[in-house]
Design a protein around this motif. Structure first.
Motif, PDB file in Angstrom:
ATOM      1  N   PHE A   1     -80.061  34.645  -8.110  1.00  0.00           N
ATOM      2  CA  PHE A   1     -79.963  36.095  -8.199  1.00  0.00           C
ATOM      3  C   PHE A   1     -81.047  36.684  -9.103  1.00  0.00           C
ATOM      4  CE2 PHE A   1     -78.334  40.258  -9.195  1.00  0.00           C
ATOM      5  CZ  PHE A   1     -77.741  40.654  -8.011  1.00  0.00           C
ATOM      6  N   VAL A   2     -81.270  36.080 -10.260  1.00  0.00           N
ATOM      7  CA  VAL A   2     -82.229  36.651 -11.194  1.00  0.00           C
ATOM      8  C   VAL A   2     -83.650  36.569 -10.645  1.00  0.00           C
ATOM      9  CG1 VAL A   2     -82.701  34.581 -12.596  1.00  0.00           C
ATOM     10  CG2 VAL A   2     -82.785  36.836 -13.650  1.00  0.00           C
ATOM     11  N   ARG A   3     -83.974  35.500  -9.927  1.00  0.00           N
ATOM     12  CA  ARG A   3     -85.308  35.411  -9.330  1.00  0.00           C
ATOM     13  C   ARG A   3     -85.468  36.431  -8.207  1.00  0.00           C
ATOM     14  NH1 ARG A   3     -86.169  34.014 -13.689  1.00  0.00           N
ATOM     15  NH2 ARG A   3     -85.639  31.912 -14.372  1.00  0.00           N
ATOM     16  N   ALA A   4     -84.448  36.609  -7.404  1.00  0.00           N
ATOM     17  CA  ALA A   4     -84.505  37.613  -6.342  1.00  0.00           C
ATOM     18  C   ALA A   4     -84.610  39.018  -6.933  1.00  0.00           C
ATOM     19  CB  ALA A   4     -83.267  37.501  -5.447  1.00  0.00           C
ATOM     20  N   ALA A   5     -83.901  39.257  -8.038  1.00  0.00           N
ATOM     21  CA  ALA A   5     -83.962  40.567  -8.702  1.00  0.00           C
ATOM     22  C   ALA A   5     -85.370  40.852  -9.218  1.00  0.00           C
ATOM     23  CB  ALA A   5     -82.952  40.610  -9.847  1.00  0.00           C
ATOM     24  N   GLU A   6     -86.032  39.833  -9.735  1.00  0.00           N
ATOM     25  CA  GLU A   6     -87.406  40.000 -10.205  1.00  0.00           C
ATOM     26  C   GLU A   6     -88.330  40.348  -9.048  1.00  0.00           C
ATOM     27  OE1 GLU A   6     -87.376  36.874 -13.987  1.00  0.00           O
ATOM     28  OE2 GLU A   6     -88.096  36.225 -12.017  1.00  0.00           O
ATOM     29  N   ARG A   7     -88.194  39.650  -7.945  1.00  0.00           N
ATOM     30  CA  ARG A   7     -89.055  39.922  -6.785  1.00  0.00           C
ATOM     31  C   ARG A   7     -88.789  41.296  -6.201  1.00  0.00           C
ATOM     32  NH1 ARG A   7     -87.984  34.329  -5.997  1.00  0.00           N
ATOM     33  NH2 ARG A   7     -86.182  34.769  -4.662  1.00  0.00           N
ATOM     34  N   ALA A   8     -87.542  41.758  -6.307  1.00  0.00           N
ATOM     35  CA  ALA A   8     -87.181  43.070  -5.762  1.00  0.00           C
ATOM     36  C   ALA A   8     -87.596  44.219  -6.676  1.00  0.00           C
ATOM     37  CB  ALA A   8     -85.674  43.128  -5.513  1.00  0.00           C
TER      38      ALA A   8
ATOM     39  N   LEU B   1     -70.604  32.034 -20.096  1.00  0.00           N
ATOM     40  CA  LEU B   1     -71.667  32.254 -21.084  1.00  0.00           C
ATOM     41  C   LEU B   1     -72.999  31.722 -20.578  1.00  0.00           C
ATOM     42  CD1 LEU B   1     -69.670  31.336 -24.309  1.00  0.00           C
ATOM     43  CD2 LEU B   1     -70.289  33.626 -23.520  1.00  0.00           C
ATOM     44  N   ARG B   2     -72.973  30.580 -19.900  1.00  0.00           N
ATOM     45  CA  ARG B   2     -74.202  30.014 -19.345  1.00  0.00           C
ATOM     46  C   ARG B   2     -74.791  30.929 -18.273  1.00  0.00           C
ATOM     47  NH1 ARG B   2     -78.973  28.159 -19.784  1.00  0.00           N
ATOM     48  NH2 ARG B   2     -79.691  26.871 -18.039  1.00  0.00           N
ATOM     49  N   THR B   3     -73.939  31.503 -17.453  1.00  0.00           N
ATOM     50  CA  THR B   3     -74.396  32.453 -16.443  1.00  0.00           C
ATOM     51  C   THR B   3     -75.115  33.628 -17.101  1.00  0.00           C
ATOM     52  OG1 THR B   3     -72.632  31.875 -14.881  1.00  0.00           O
ATOM     53  CG2 THR B   3     -73.652  34.036 -14.622  1.00  0.00           C
TER      54      THR B   3
ATOM     55  N   LEU C   1     -79.066  34.860 -16.529  1.00  0.00           N
ATOM     56  CA  LEU C   1     -79.402  36.214 -16.091  1.00  0.00           C
ATOM     57  C   LEU C   1     -80.290  36.926 -17.104  1.00  0.00           C
ATOM     58  CD1 LEU C   1     -75.954  37.341 -14.630  1.00  0.00           C
ATOM     59  CD2 LEU C   1     -77.981  36.612 -13.347  1.00  0.00           C
ATOM     60  N   ARG C   2     -80.028  36.711 -18.388  1.00  0.00           N
ATOM     61  CA  ARG C   2     -80.827  37.362 -19.429  1.00  0.00           C
ATOM     62  C   ARG C   2     -82.197  36.722 -19.613  1.00  0.00           C
ATOM     63  NH1 ARG C   2     -78.925  36.282 -23.949  1.00  0.00           N
ATOM     64  NH2 ARG C   2     -76.937  35.237 -23.542  1.00  0.00           N
ATOM     65  N   SER C   3     -82.396  35.547 -19.025  1.00  0.00           N
ATOM     66  CA  SER C   3     -83.671  34.848 -19.198  1.00  0.00           C
ATOM     67  C   SER C   3     -84.773  35.412 -18.312  1.00  0.00           C
ATOM     68  CB  SER C   3     -83.494  33.356 -18.885  1.00  0.00           C
ATOM     69  OG  SER C   3     -83.299  33.146 -17.490  1.00  0.00           O
ATOM     70  N   GLY C   4     -84.413  36.257 -17.358  1.00  0.00           N
ATOM     71  CA  GLY C   4     -85.400  36.801 -16.437  1.00  0.00           C
ATOM     72  C   GLY C   4     -86.139  38.000 -16.995  1.00  0.00           C
TER      73      GLY C   4
END
Length: 199
Positions: free
Chosen positions: A94-101, A126-128, A132-135
């Motif tokens: 999800f986070v990679r797709a969000a970056e591309r979008a 917490l890991r999730t 998500l915050r790493s993007g």
């Protein structure tokens, strides 16, 4: 004041988990604040604003995010023995797709972070959030405690119900990046965007 935002131009938010308990309660609150809500779930779409999305399928995630400015990540599953790994992979997709979008804001509803050992379930939540915050997308992680559901004695109170979910809708439009970071755990805005340009 009603808290509603006048509609000027279309702004689209992807509401994941739209058919779930929290998603259904949150939907009208987001709409009241001037957003066009695109509802995503694994179920077959029922209306023009519904999209079928499975976080295990990167292509479906990219299609769902196309044209969106923001997204609410309400995805959580306990229906698999390997749910910890599956949730981590889903967040990565999800986070990679969000970056591309080119998404401007991502809001994630996670779980609390108590001191000391945590359960497998909570550790996964917490890991999730960490993933998500790493993007590169400006992200707010809201760490909630118990969510009151339909079987609760306090649920019939309309005021209590609305208050339980308003914080998620408000998180889509923070007053400033500084205020956001002071009150919620999240990533900093991208360097090439002003804090007022998010939403």
């Amino acid at each position: 004041m009603t808290g509603e935002t006048p509609r000027t131009e279309a702004r689209t938010v992807l509401l994941t988990g739209a058919t779930g308990f929290i998603g259904q309660a949150l939907d009208p609150l987001i709409d009241d604040r001037g957003w066009d809500v695109r509802r995503a779930s694994r179920r077959v779409p029922r209306g023009p604003s519904d999209v079928q999305m499975d976080v295990a399928d990167a292509d479906s995630v990219e299609r769902a995010l196309e044209g969106c400015e923001a997204a609410l990540y309400l995805i959580h599953r306990l229906d698999s023995e390997n749910y910890v790994d599956e949730e981590s992979r889903a967040a990565e997709v999800f986070v990679r797709a969000a970056e591309r979008a080119g998404l401007r804001r991502l809001v994630y509803l996670g779980g609390g972070a108590p001191q000391g050992p945590v359960s497998k379930h909570l550790a996964s939540r917490l890991r999730t959030g960490e993933i998500l915050r790493s993007g590169r997308v400006s992200t707010i992680e809201l760490r909630a405690g118990m969510v009151i559901g339909p079987e609760s004695a306090s649920w019939p109170c309309t005021c209590a119900r609305k208050a339980s979910f308003s914080f998620l809708a408000v998180a889509l439009k923070p007053a400033s990046a500084a205020a956001t970071s002071a009150s919620m755990r999240g990533t900093a805005p991208a360097p090439n965007r002003s804090s007022s340009a998010f939403l």
